[in-house]
Design a protein around this motif. Sequence first.
Motif: not given
Length: 166
Positions: A19-27, A53-69
């Motif tokens: 599951d690509r979302r699980e891979v990105s969440r792991s990262l 993101v909560s519990g940290a003062e950060v922002t995040a973004s995710v993308s997927y392409a060609s079998g990569w998260a």
Amino acid sequence: MNGAGGVRVAWRIVSAGADRREVSRSLLTELLPGARLSSRCSRCGGDHGRVRVSGAEVTASVSYASGWAIVAVRDGDQRVGIDAVAADATGLDRVLPGADARTWARVEAVLKADGRGLAVDPARVRIVERADGEWSSTIDGAAAGVGFDVEAPPGVVVAVAVASAS
């Protein structure tokens, strides 16, 4: 990998059947230990919206392409956007006239950092190269932010944008 503007970028291959979302969440969990992640879509409530993101003062973004998260995180509250596109992607010019993979990745990263995503017509985004190797962006002539291209996995083009301070 650390990038310009305090942005950290990481990627991992998405194995067949994973599951690509699980891979990105792991990262993201590795980059942000102790933080909590959510991604509810503001329109339908599904688990596919912008990463928050909560519990940290950060922002995040995710993308997927060609079998990569591929993920980006940035300390502070300025939004970050990342987009990844297969280097040999075709048909992008149907959505954005004249677009190649690099142009599309930059424009979509800007729209993700802006927070509205593809609710904004990509043709409204302008990218201007800067002498320092980065680029700046506008949406309808208003400053949208700055960005940079990222060294990426083979066959993938990646761009990151950081929204202008509010």
